[in-house]
Design a protein around this motif. Structure first.
Motif, short mmCIF file in Angstrom:
data_model
loop_
_atom_site.label_atom_id
_atom_site.label_comp_id
_atom_site.label_asym_id
_atom_site.label_seq_id
_atom_site.Cartn_x
_atom_site.Cartn_y
_atom_site.Cartn_z
N LYS A 211 33.77 41.50 35.26
CA LYS A 211 35.12 41.25 35.73
C LYS A 211 35.92 42.55 35.83
O LYS A 211 36.79 42.70 36.70
CB LYS A 211 35.82 40.24 34.81
CG LYS A 211 35.25 38.84 34.96
CD LYS A 211 35.90 37.84 34.01
CE LYS A 211 35.35 36.44 34.22
NZ LYS A 211 35.92 35.44 33.29
N TRP A 256 32.69 34.48 38.90
CA TRP A 256 33.63 35.38 38.23
C TRP A 256 34.34 36.28 39.24
O TRP A 256 35.55 36.49 39.15
CB TRP A 256 32.90 36.26 37.21
CG TRP A 256 32.26 35.51 36.08
CD1 TRP A 256 32.58 34.26 35.62
CD2 TRP A 256 31.18 35.97 35.26
NE1 TRP A 256 31.78 33.92 34.57
CE2 TRP A 256 30.91 34.94 34.32
CE3 TRP A 256 30.42 37.14 35.21
CZ2 TRP A 256 29.90 35.07 33.36
CZ3 TRP A 256 29.41 37.26 34.26
CH2 TRP A 256 29.16 36.25 33.35
N VAL A 260 38.51 36.54 39.99
CA VAL A 260 39.31 37.76 39.87
C VAL A 260 39.93 38.13 41.21
O VAL A 260 41.11 38.51 41.28
CB VAL A 260 38.44 38.91 39.33
CG1 VAL A 260 39.23 40.22 39.30
CG2 VAL A 260 37.92 38.58 37.92
N GLU A 345 42.50 35.56 35.91
CA GLU A 345 41.63 34.82 36.84
C GLU A 345 42.41 33.67 37.47
O GLU A 345 43.39 33.19 36.91
CB GLU A 345 40.41 34.27 36.09
CG GLU A 345 39.61 35.31 35.34
CD GLU A 345 38.79 34.71 34.22
OE1 GLU A 345 38.68 33.46 34.19
OE2 GLU A 345 38.30 35.46 33.36
#
Length: 849
Positions: A211, A256, A260, A345
Motif C-alpha cells: 500500500k 489493495w 488506495v 483506503e
C-alpha cells in the motif's frame, strides 16, 4: 530530539539536500544534515533509547541512517553527462566531480560512523561478532572508500545490510533483539529493478509495504510534493488501470491497489481475471486515450519464482516507468514508511456501486487488435492465410506455464485456424512441475518433451505475465532469443523491407548490427555517424581496453538490459538524446527491439514486452519462409543455419552446445550464477579490473580487444583468436530482477564458447574458495555453502577449513546448515542446497583430520 519528531525533521532535511540544484542550495543542507547526524549520535551515546523507545522507533533511527548512506549524492548529478556542445555542461561536470561527489562522500562517511555506533549498542551484543565481520565492511564502503559506489549501488547495499541483519535472527536467542531485527527489516528500502519493485511474499512484500508503494505512485501521478526536476503533471481524478498476473495473492494485491487509488480520487478499471502484461498495456494505450488515463499499476513479478510478488508501473503513455520516475517513487515510499504515514483506503464495494470502479477483460479486444495488426496502420502485419496453409497438418504446442496468458494465444490461433494443443493450461500459482514459469532453458523442459514426443512442428511458451516468449523447434530443440532475434530482423528488415530502428541490448546478439546494416533505405533509422551508445559515455562506465570509438554502432541502437531502455529509443533522437516533444508517430520509430531475456516489441506495437505477439510473429515468419517456392525453410533450425550463412554473418554459439550428445545439448547462451553477495560483486569486478593498460590482456589464449563496464553491475569483453576472428563476446552482469549474476557468451567457435563459459565458472570457483578460506565463523561458512552446489573442490575446502580451526566442528556446521534450511530465510533453491550440504556434513562425507 524525540522519536515523534525524528522522522519529520529528517524528511525535511533530506528533501532540502537531495532536491538541491546547486552548491548554494546543498551546502546549507549538508551542514544541517551534519547537525542532525550529530543529534542521533548524541542519542546513541547518552540515552538508553533501545529500552525507552519501541522496537519500531529504534529501528527507524537505522532506517534514517541507511537512507542518508544511499541517497546522499544525487543520482541525477552523479549520472550527469555533459553535452559536448555546451561549455556550461563541462563546468557543471567538473563541479560535480571536484565538489559535490567528495563533499557528499564525507557526509556519508559521518553517517557510516554513526551507523556503526548504532549497531554497537548493547542490544546487539549476542550478534556482535557477526555484525563486525559481515556488516561493518559494507557500511564502511558507502563513502568513497569503495570505488564507484554510486547511488544505485548504494541502494542495493543498504538492502543487503538489512537482509543480512535480518538473517542474524537465527543466530540469537534474545527475543528483544529478534523483534528489533524484524522491525529493522520492515524499514527496508524498496528498490525498483529493471521492471518494477519485487519482493518475497510476507517478507519484504507485505500489505503495508504494497500500500505504501501504491500511495507513492498516486502522489507522483498527482504531483504532490514532487521536486521540480521530476517535471510531474497533475493527473488527479483520472482513471488508473489495475491488473495482476496469476501468482498467488496477486488479485488481493490488486484489491489493495484499487482501495488506495480510489481514496486518492482516481477512478479504477480493474481486470476481472489475471491478465497478461501486454494486454494490460494495450488496454491502457489503445483502448483509452492519453487524456483519460493516469497510468497502469500491474501486480506482477513476471518470471520470478512463485514466492515472489511485485508491482509494476507504466505511466499513461504505456512505457515502463523510467529510472528517474522509479527513483523518486522509491524515495517517497521510504518517506511514507519513516513517517509512519497511515494509508487511507476507499471501500471498493462502494466504488462499484457509485461507478468509480468497473471491471474489464481485454482478451477479445486485444486478440482482435493483434489479428488486425498492419491492416489499417503501420504495424507489422501477419498473413493468416499463409500460416493456415503452412501449418495445415502440423501440430503446434503452447505452454502457458499456468500463467495469465491462458486462452490468449489459443484464441488467436483458433481464429486463424491452426491446430494446437496447450500444456500447463490451468491457473496454478504453485506451478507444479516447474521451477520457474520462465520459457527459457532449463525451465522449458516440459514443452521440449511435449514437442518431441508428440511430433509437433513448433512449441511456444510464455511466462507468468506473458511478456516473455520461448521457442522450441522440431524434436524438442530450444532456440535462444539471441538466435530468434537475428532471424526476425532478417525477416522484417531484409525480406519484408520494413523500415525502423533496430534496438539491441548489451547482452544481445552481435549479428543484429550486421543484419541491420543490410537494410535498404533505412538511414533515417540508424544512429548518427560516429555516435557512441549512451551507456558507454555514462559516468559510471569504465573502459579498460580498447578505444571509445570501438563501440560505435552504425546500424543498431545499443542500450542496457531491460525493456524500459529499449522503449526509450522510441522517444530519442539519433544521438540517444530524449526528445522534448514526441511526434505523432513516435510508436512507429522502431522496427524491432529485443533482448536476450526473451522480450521484444515491434513497430507500433504495445510499449512493453509481449510474449504472445513474439510467438505469433515467429509462426508467421516460419510460414513465410516455409511457403516460398525457392529454398523453402520449414524449421527454426533451417532458418538459423540459412541466416548465419548470409555473407558477413556467422554462426554464434552460446557455450552449452553438445551436438554429439543431444541429451546434453543446449542452445542457451547464458549461465545463471547464485553466490553470496561478496562473491557476486568480486566476480564482476574481477573481469573489469583484470584488463587494462600495461597488462597482458589475455583470456585463455585469446586477445582481449575491448573490455569495459560498470563496477558491481556489468562487464563486457570482446576477444580475438589466433586467426584474427574477433566474433567472441563475454558479458557478466548482475540481474536487475533477481539476486543472481548472469554470464552471457556469444562466439563464432563452439570450443571457444565453451572455454569462455568455463573460464568464468573457474574464476567463480576460485573466488568462492578464497571466500570460504577467509570465513571467520561457522555461520559465514554455512551461509556461503547455501549458495553452492556440492562439489569435490568445495568439499575439500570445507574439510581444510574445519581442520584448521580447533574451535569449529562438522557437527556445529551441520546444525547451522539445518537451522538455515528450515528457517524460511532462504529462497527455495538455497534452502535445498543448504539441506544437501547438511547431508554431506552430517553423514561425515567430509573428513576432518
Amino acid at each position: 530530539m524525540d522519536h515523534q519528531h525524528l522522522g519529520k525533521e529528517f524528511v525535511e532535511l533530506n528533501r532540502s539536500l537531495t532536491w538541491a540544484e546547486s552548491p548554494t542550495d546543498w551546502n546549507p543542507a549538508i551542514q544541517g544534515m551534519y547537525g542532525f547526524i550529530d543529534k542521533i549520535h548524541d542519542l546513541l551515546i547518552n540515552q538508553d533509547i533501545e529500552n525507552n523507545w519501541s522496537e519500531r522507533d529504534f529501528a527507524r533511527v537505522l532506517a534514517i541512517l541507511l537512507t542518508i548512506l544511499a541517497e546522499t549524492g544525487q543520482y541525477r548529478f552523479e549520472a550527469f553527462v555533459p553535452s559536448p556542445d555546451k561549455e556550461s555542461d563541462a563546468a557543471k561536470r567538473k563541479m560535480i566531480d571536484e565538489d559535490m561527489i567528495p563533499t557528499m562522500a564525507l557526509l556519508r562517511h559521518r553517517a557510516a560512523d554513526v551507523t556503526k555506533a548504532y549497531l554497537s549498542r548493547p542490544i546487539f551484543a549476542s550478534i556482535k561478532q557477526s555484525i563486525e565481520e559481515e556488516i561493518f565492511s559494507i557500511v564502511g564502503g558507502m563513502d568513497d572508500s569503495a570505488p564507484d559506489r554510486y547511488m544505485p549501488f548504494r541502494v542495493v547495499q543498504i538492502g543487503n545490510i538489512v537482509e543480512r541483519l535480518y538473517s542474524f535472527k537465527i543466530r540469537t536467542q534474545d527475543t528483544r533483539l529478534i523483534n528489533l531485527l524484524k522491525a529493522i527489516y520492515n524499514f527496508k528500502y524498496l528498490r525498483f529493478g529493471t521492471s518494477g519493485v519485487r519482493g518475497l511474499w510476507q517478507r519484504d512484500f507485505t500489505e503495508m509495504r504494497a500500500k505504501q508503494v501504491i500511495q507513492a505512485i498516486c502522489e507522483f501521478l498527482k504531483n504532490i510534493d514532487m521536486p521540480g526536476y521530476v517535471k510531474g503533471e497533475d493527473l488527479s481524478g483520472r482513471k488508473i488501470i489495475v491488473g495482476y498476473d496469476s501468482r498467488l495473492n496477486a488479485n488481493q494485491v490488486a484489491e489493495w491497489a484499487a482501495q488506495v487509488c480510489l481514496q486518492n480520487g482516481f477512478s479504477i478499471e480493474i481486470a476481472n481475471r489475471d491478465t497478461p502484461t501486454p494486454a494490460l498495456v494495450y488496454w491502457l494505450t489503445d483502448d483509452h486515450s492519453e487524456d483519460e488515463v493516469a497510468g497502469l499499476i500491474n501486480m506482477t513479478a513476471s518470471h520470478n519464482p512463485p514466492e515472489w510478488q511485485g508491482i509494476k508501473f507504466n505511466p499513461r503513455q504505456g512505457w515502463p516507468a523510467p529510472t528517474n520516475v522509479t527513483d523518486i517513487i522509491a524515495s517517497r515510499i521510504n518517506e511514507i514508511n519513516i513517517l509512519d504515514r497511515p494509508i487511507e483506503e476507499f471501500d471498493t464495494k462502494e466504488a462499484i456501486k457509485n461507478g468509480k470502479m468497473i471491471g474489464f477483460d481485454p482478451i477479445t479486444q486485444y486478440t482482435k487488435w493483434i489479428l488486425e495488426s498492419g491492416k489499417n496502420d503501420q504495424r507489422i502485419s501477419i498473413n493468416p492465410d499463409q500460416m493456415r496453409s503452412f501449418f495445415s497438418g502440423k501440430k503446434i504446442v503452447i505452454d502457458e506455464m499456468h500463467g495469465a496468458s491462458r486462452g490468449y494465444l489459443s484464441k488467436i490461433l483458433g481464429a486463424i485456424g491452426l491446430q494446437h494443443t496447450v500444456i500447463h493450461a490451468e491457473r496454478d500459482p504453485l506451478i507444479p512441475g516447474l521451477a520457474y514459469a520462465n520459457p527459457e532453458e532449463p525451465f522449458i523442459e516440459g514443452l521440449k518433451k511435449e514437442v518431441k514426443e508428440s511430433g509437433a512442428w513448433l512449441g511456444v511458451g510464455m511466462d507468468t505475465d506473458a511478456d516473455r516468449f520461448g521457442i522450441v523447434d522440431q524434436n524438442g530443440v530450444y532456440f535462444r532469443p539471441n538466435q530468434i532475434l537475428p532471424i526476425l530482423v532478417r525477416y522484417l528488415g531484409l525480406d519484408r523491407e520494413y523500415k525502423g530502428r533496430v534496438i539491441a541490448t548489451q547482452t544481445g546478439s552481435p549479428l543484429l548490427e550486421v543484419l541491420a546494416g543490410m537494410f535498404e533505405d533505412n538511414e533515417d533509422y540508424k544512429p548518427e555517424e560516429n555516435v557512441i551508445p549512451a551507456y558507454i559515455d555514462h559516468p559510471f562506465y569504465r573502459r579498460r581496453v580498447g578505444n571509445r570509438e570501438d563501440r560505435v554502432y552504425k546500424n543498431t541502437f545499443m542500450v542496457p538490459v531491460g525493456i524500459k531502455y529499449i522503449e526509450e529509443q522510441r522517444r530519442t533522437d539519433r544521438r540517444y538524446r530524449s526528445l522534448s516533444k514526441l511526434p505523432p508517430d513516435w510508436r512507429y520509430t522502431i522496427l524491432i527491439g529485443g533482448e536476450e531475456s526473451s522480450g521484444l516489441t515491434t513497430k507500433g506495437h504495445v510499449t512493453d514486452k509481449d510474449g504472445i505477439w513474439a510467438n505469433l510473429l515467429v509462426m508467421d515468419m516460419l510460414a513465410y519462409y516455409g511457403s516460398r517456392p525457392h529454398n523453402p525453410l520449414t524449421s527454426i533450425a533451417e532458418l538459423w543455419e540459412d541466416t548465419t550463412k548470409i555473407d558477413g554473418l556467422w554462426k554464434s554459439y552460446g557455450g552449452k552446445e553438445n551436438p554429439e550428445h543431444p541429451e546434453n545439448h543446449s542452445n542457451s547462451g547464458r549461465t545463471d550464477i547464485d553466490a553470496i553477495l561478496e562473491v557476486k560483486e568480486e566476480l564482476i569486478n574481477y573481469f573489469l579490473d583484470t584488463y587494462g593498460p600495461n597488462k597482458e590482456n589475455k583470456l585463455n589464449d585469446l586477445e582481449v580487444v575491448y573490455a569495459g563496464g560498470t563496477r558491481y553491475d556489468f562487464t563486457e569483453i570482446q576477444l580475438r583468436d589466433a586467426k584474427g576472428d574477433d566474433h567472441h563476446f563475454l558479458r557478466v552482469r548482475a540481474s536487475g530482477t533477481e539476486p543472481i549474476n548472469r554470464v552471457y557468451v556469444e562466439s563464432s567457435d563452439i570450443n571457444i564458447a565453451k572455454a569462455l563459459t568455463k573460464a568464468v565458472l573457474d574464476q567463480l570457483e576460485s573466488i568462492t574458495i578464497n571466500h570460504l578460506n577467509n570465513a571467520s565463523s561457522e555461520w559465514i561458512l554455512a551461509e556461503t555453502l547455501a549458495y553452492l552446489d556440492v562439489s569435490p573442490a568445495f568439499m575439500k575446502t570445507v574439510e581444510n577449513k574445519l581442520a584448521s580451526n580447533s574451535n569449529w566442528s562438522a557437527d556445529n556446521l551441520a546444525n547451522k546448515l539445518k537451522t538455515m534450511a528450515n528457517s524460511g530465510m532462504l529462497e527455495k533453491r538455497n534452502a535445498e542446497r543448504a539441506r544437501a550440504w547438511f547431508q554431506v556434513v552430517s553423514q561425515q562425507k567430509i573428513k576432518v583430520t
